[in-house]
Each structure stands twice: as structure tokens, then as C-alpha cells.
Design an enzyme around this catalytic site. Sequence first.
Site, PDB file in Angstrom:
ATOM      1  N   PHE A  28      -8.841   6.560  -1.409  1.00 33.13           N
ATOM      2  CA  PHE A  28      -9.720   5.465  -0.984  1.00 33.13           C
ATOM      3  C   PHE A  28      -8.857   4.440  -0.240  1.00 33.13           C
ATOM      4  O   PHE A  28      -7.763   4.101  -0.680  1.00 33.13           O
ATOM      5  CB  PHE A  28     -10.367   4.804  -2.205  1.00 33.13           C
ATOM      6  CG  PHE A  28     -11.656   4.090  -1.898  1.00 33.13           C
ATOM      7  CD1 PHE A  28     -12.877   4.666  -2.216  1.00 33.13           C
ATOM      8  CD2 PHE A  28     -11.634   2.844  -1.283  1.00 33.13           C
ATOM      9  CE1 PHE A  28     -14.070   4.003  -1.930  1.00 33.13           C
ATOM     10  CE2 PHE A  28     -12.823   2.183  -0.995  1.00 33.13           C
ATOM     11  CZ  PHE A  28     -14.046   2.760  -1.325  1.00 33.13           C
ATOM     12  N   TRP A  64      -9.871   3.648  -9.482  1.00 30.17           N
ATOM     13  CA  TRP A  64     -10.442   3.887 -10.811  1.00 30.17           C
ATOM     14  C   TRP A  64      -9.778   5.077 -11.499  1.00 30.17           C
ATOM     15  O   TRP A  64      -9.602   5.094 -12.717  1.00 30.17           O
ATOM     16  CB  TRP A  64     -11.949   4.140 -10.649  1.00 30.17           C
ATOM     17  CG  TRP A  64     -12.691   4.246 -11.935  1.00 30.17           C
ATOM     18  CD1 TRP A  64     -12.959   5.383 -12.643  1.00 30.17           C
ATOM     19  CD2 TRP A  64     -13.287   3.163 -12.665  1.00 30.17           C
ATOM     20  NE1 TRP A  64     -13.665   5.077 -13.768  1.00 30.17           N
ATOM     21  CE2 TRP A  64     -13.891   3.728 -13.805  1.00 30.17           C
ATOM     22  CE3 TRP A  64     -13.363   1.777 -12.457  1.00 30.17           C
ATOM     23  CZ2 TRP A  64     -14.565   2.958 -14.744  1.00 30.17           C
ATOM     24  CZ3 TRP A  64     -14.041   1.015 -13.390  1.00 30.17           C
ATOM     25  CH2 TRP A  64     -14.621   1.593 -14.515  1.00 30.17           C
ATOM     26  N   GLU A  65      -9.431   6.102 -10.717  1.00 31.53           N
ATOM     27  CA  GLU A  65      -8.874   7.347 -11.268  1.00 31.53           C
ATOM     28  C   GLU A  65      -7.355   7.266 -11.489  1.00 31.53           C
ATOM     29  O   GLU A  65      -6.772   8.171 -12.117  1.00 31.53           O
ATOM     30  CB  GLU A  65      -9.179   8.533 -10.340  1.00 31.53           C
ATOM     31  CG  GLU A  65     -10.620   9.007 -10.381  1.00 31.53           C
ATOM     32  CD  GLU A  65     -11.604   8.076  -9.685  1.00 31.53           C
ATOM     33  OE1 GLU A  65     -11.204   7.408  -8.704  1.00 31.53           O
ATOM     34  OE2 GLU A  65     -12.768   7.988 -10.119  1.00 31.53           O
ATOM     35  N   ALA A  94      -5.480   0.599  -3.197  1.00 33.30           N
ATOM     36  CA  ALA A  94      -5.868  -0.673  -2.570  1.00 33.30           C
ATOM     37  C   ALA A  94      -7.335  -0.953  -2.858  1.00 33.30           C
ATOM     38  O   ALA A  94      -8.198  -0.114  -2.583  1.00 33.30           O
ATOM     39  CB  ALA A  94      -5.644  -0.595  -1.059  1.00 33.30           C
ATOM     40  N   VAL A  95      -7.591  -2.114  -3.440  1.00 36.91           N
ATOM     41  CA  VAL A  95      -8.968  -2.545  -3.672  1.00 36.91           C
ATOM     42  C   VAL A  95      -9.190  -3.777  -2.799  1.00 36.91           C
ATOM     43  O   VAL A  95      -8.457  -4.768  -2.905  1.00 36.91           O
ATOM     44  CB  VAL A  95      -9.233  -2.887  -5.153  1.00 36.91           C
ATOM     45  CG1 VAL A  95     -10.734  -2.882  -5.423  1.00 36.91           C
ATOM     46  CG2 VAL A  95      -8.545  -1.898  -6.077  1.00 36.91           C
ATOM     47  N   ILE A  96     -10.182  -3.664  -1.916  1.00 31.51           N
ATOM     48  CA  ILE A  96     -10.407  -4.739  -0.941  1.00 31.51           C
ATOM     49  C   ILE A  96     -11.771  -5.371  -1.213  1.00 31.51           C
ATOM     50  O   ILE A  96     -12.799  -4.703  -1.137  1.00 31.51           O
ATOM     51  CB  ILE A  96     -10.295  -4.181   0.496  1.00 31.51           C
ATOM     52  CG1 ILE A  96      -8.911  -3.548   0.685  1.00 31.51           C
ATOM     53  CG2 ILE A  96     -10.532  -5.299   1.515  1.00 31.51           C
ATOM     54  CD1 ILE A  96      -8.721  -2.822   2.000  1.00 31.51           C
ATOM     55  N   HIS A 146     -18.364  -4.443  -6.484  1.00 33.59           N
ATOM     56  CA  HIS A 146     -17.764  -4.138  -7.792  1.00 33.59           C
ATOM     57  C   HIS A 146     -16.236  -4.180  -7.747  1.00 33.59           C
ATOM     58  O   HIS A 146     -15.552  -3.560  -8.552  1.00 33.59           O
ATOM     59  CB  HIS A 146     -18.317  -2.839  -8.385  1.00 33.59           C
ATOM     60  CG  HIS A 146     -18.101  -1.611  -7.580  1.00 33.59           C
ATOM     61  ND1 HIS A 146     -18.959  -1.186  -6.595  1.00 33.59           N
ATOM     62  CD2 HIS A 146     -17.130  -0.686  -7.628  1.00 33.59           C
ATOM     63  CE1 HIS A 146     -18.517  -0.055  -6.079  1.00 33.59           C
ATOM     64  NE2 HIS A 146     -17.403   0.264  -6.672  1.00 33.59           N
ATOM     65  N   PHE A 189       3.296  -1.061 -10.704  1.00 37.81           N
ATOM     66  CA  PHE A 189       1.942  -1.433 -10.259  1.00 37.81           C
ATOM     67  C   PHE A 189       1.952  -1.747  -8.767  1.00 37.81           C
ATOM     68  O   PHE A 189       2.229  -2.869  -8.346  1.00 37.81           O
ATOM     69  CB  PHE A 189       1.501  -2.661 -11.069  1.00 37.81           C
ATOM     70  CG  PHE A 189       0.088  -3.089 -10.835  1.00 37.81           C
ATOM     71  CD1 PHE A 189      -0.968  -2.309 -11.255  1.00 37.81           C
ATOM     72  CD2 PHE A 189      -0.193  -4.284 -10.189  1.00 37.81           C
ATOM     73  CE1 PHE A 189      -2.281  -2.716 -11.052  1.00 37.81           C
ATOM     74  CE2 PHE A 189      -1.502  -4.705  -9.972  1.00 37.81           C
ATOM     75  CZ  PHE A 189      -2.553  -3.912 -10.410  1.00 37.81           C
ATOM     76  N   ARG A 201       0.377  -6.406   3.587  1.00 39.11           N
ATOM     77  CA  ARG A 201       1.191  -6.000   2.427  1.00 39.11           C
ATOM     78  C   ARG A 201       1.530  -4.516   2.441  1.00 39.11           C
ATOM     79  O   ARG A 201       2.137  -4.011   1.503  1.00 39.11           O
ATOM     80  CB  ARG A 201       0.430  -6.346   1.135  1.00 39.11           C
ATOM     81  CG  ARG A 201       0.262  -7.844   0.918  1.00 39.11           C
ATOM     82  CD  ARG A 201      -0.877  -8.134  -0.060  1.00 39.11           C
ATOM     83  NE  ARG A 201      -1.025  -9.548  -0.379  1.00 39.11           N
ATOM     84  CZ  ARG A 201      -1.532 -10.471   0.440  1.00 39.11           C
ATOM     85  NH1 ARG A 201      -1.929 -10.141   1.655  1.00 39.11           N
ATOM     86  NH2 ARG A 201      -1.626 -11.730   0.045  1.00 39.11           N
TER      87      ARG A 201
HETATM   88  N1  INI Z   1     -11.516   2.486  -4.894  1.00 36.51           N
HETATM   89  C1  INI Z   1     -10.429   1.899  -4.385  1.00 36.51           C
HETATM   90  O1  INI Z   1      -9.309   2.399  -4.597  1.00 36.51           O
HETATM   91  N2  INI Z   1     -10.541   0.778  -3.643  1.00 36.51           N
HETATM   92  C2  INI Z   1     -11.737   0.191  -3.394  1.00 36.51           C
HETATM   93  O2  INI Z   1     -11.765  -0.856  -2.700  1.00 36.51           O
HETATM   94  C3  INI Z   1     -12.895   0.809  -3.907  1.00 36.51           C
HETATM   95  N3  INI Z   1     -14.203   0.268  -3.631  1.00 36.51           N
HETATM   96  O3  INI Z   1     -14.307  -0.536  -2.694  1.00 36.51           O
HETATM   97  O4  INI Z   1     -15.183   0.605  -4.250  1.00 36.51           O
HETATM   98  C4  INI Z   1     -12.770   1.977  -4.677  1.00 36.51           C
HETATM   99  N4  INI Z   1     -13.851   2.570  -5.192  1.00 36.51           N
HETATM  100  C5  INI Z   1     -13.825   3.923  -5.674  1.00 36.51           C
HETATM  101  C6  INI Z   1     -13.414   4.023  -7.138  1.00 36.51           C
HETATM  102  O5  INI Z   1     -12.030   3.772  -7.275  1.00 36.51           O
HETATM  103  C7  INI Z   1     -13.696   5.417  -7.698  1.00 36.51           C
HETATM  104  O6  INI Z   1     -12.969   6.372  -6.991  1.00 36.51           O
HETATM  105  C8  INI Z   1     -15.197   5.783  -7.644  1.00 36.51           C
HETATM  106  O7  INI Z   1     -15.970   4.791  -8.240  1.00 36.51           O
HETATM  107  C9  INI Z   1     -15.446   7.136  -8.389  1.00 36.51           C
HETATM  108  O8  INI Z   1     -15.064   7.053  -9.756  1.00 36.51           O
END
Ligand code: INI
Length: 177
Positions: free
Chosen positions: A42, A77-78, A100-102, A108, A133, A147
Site C-alpha cells: 500500500f 495493518w498486516e 506509509a499511512v497517509i 480510518h 518502526f 521522508r
Molecule cells: N494501508 C497503509 O499501509 N496505508 C494507508 O494509508 C492505508 N489506507 O489509507 O487505508 C492502508 N490501508 C490498508 C490496510 O493497511 C489493510 O491492508 C487493509 O485494510 C486490509 O486489511
Amino acid sequence: MGVKIRAAAKFLTSATLAVMPRVFEGQLSAAGLRFAIVVSRFNSFITERLLAGATDALLRHGADPDTIDIIKVPGSWEVPLAAGELARQHRHDAIICLSAVIRGETPHFDYVAGEAAKGIAQVAAETGMPVAFGVLTTNTLEQAIDRAGAKGGNKGADAALTAIEMANLLRHLRQTP
Ligand code: INI
């Protein structure tokens, strides 16, 4: 009086030297260490750059490419699940987590970023494995780019250096009576 002070100072100096604390600090040599890098697909535009930074930092600090495993997961998440499995197997000296979470992209954000951070911290605490981390949590894509190899440095490389230092530190602490 002056003599007394000088004598006291002399005593203090030798007393201080006699009780010098032991200082433990991990070296920044990756030679002989095994690493796992868990990286999310992602936001791969960002995470591929974090991965390049981390790998480059490990190699430049003496890691053998054959001792670096790269594990790709769907998203942040994984990351804790994969990192936890690796940590319990104890086949590596340290694990580097990159994703990376943006915020701009998802309502969410807080759940994904919060659970990734909590889960990664938990893996280290529960297994005793150094887990770095390297998860970017930013408001905008531009901040993430900054970054991931632009003006804010490369947080993947930073995480790799932390992993090297902590792997050496823990090895040292475990070998020292
Ligand atoms: N996962 C990320 O790594 N970054 C994100 O910004 C993100 N957003 O935007 O939702 C994201 N979502 C996916 C999540 O990590 C899981 O892979 C998904 O929910 C399936 O379990």
C-alpha cells in the site's frame, strides 16, 4: 584551605574513576547480522523508496545481501502479523517494519496507523526481538515523499540504522554477565 580543597578534589577524581558506570551502546556494523524487512505494498510509491533506503543502509554498514529477507504484505495493518511470525521464528537478529499511512487518503487513518504502531511495539515487547518502526504517518503525500528520500531524509534508512544498533546492543547485553 587551598591545599585542603586540592586534596578533596584529588580524592573525588579518583573516587569518580573507581566507580565509573559501565556503558552499553550498540555498534553500527551490520556484518554478521541477519535482517528481515517487512514492507507494505500500500502506497508503494513511498514504501519502495523506504525499502531502497533501508537496504542501502544495511549494505553500506556491512550486511551480507544473503542475510537480508524482504517480506511484502498488503498494508500497514498486516505488518505486525508478519513481524510477529518472524520474531517468534528467531531466524533474524532484527526486523525492520516499513509502510506509509497517509491521512489525506482515508478516514480510518487513525485505526490503521494506531494499530500498526501498537502491534509493532507489542511484537518487540513480547518477543525480545529488536523491531524498528519505519512506518510513516503523515497528513499529506508530500510529507511522505519528504521522508522517503527527499528533504526529510529517508526514514527507511533511519529504521535500518536503528535495527543494526539495537541488534548489536541486545547481542552485547545477552552475552555480558
Ligand atoms: N494501508 C497503509 O499501509 N496505508 C494507508 O494509508 C492505508 N489506507 O489509507 O487505508 C492502508 N490501508 C490498508 C490496510 O493497511 C489493510 O491492508 C487493509 O485494510 C486490509 O486489511
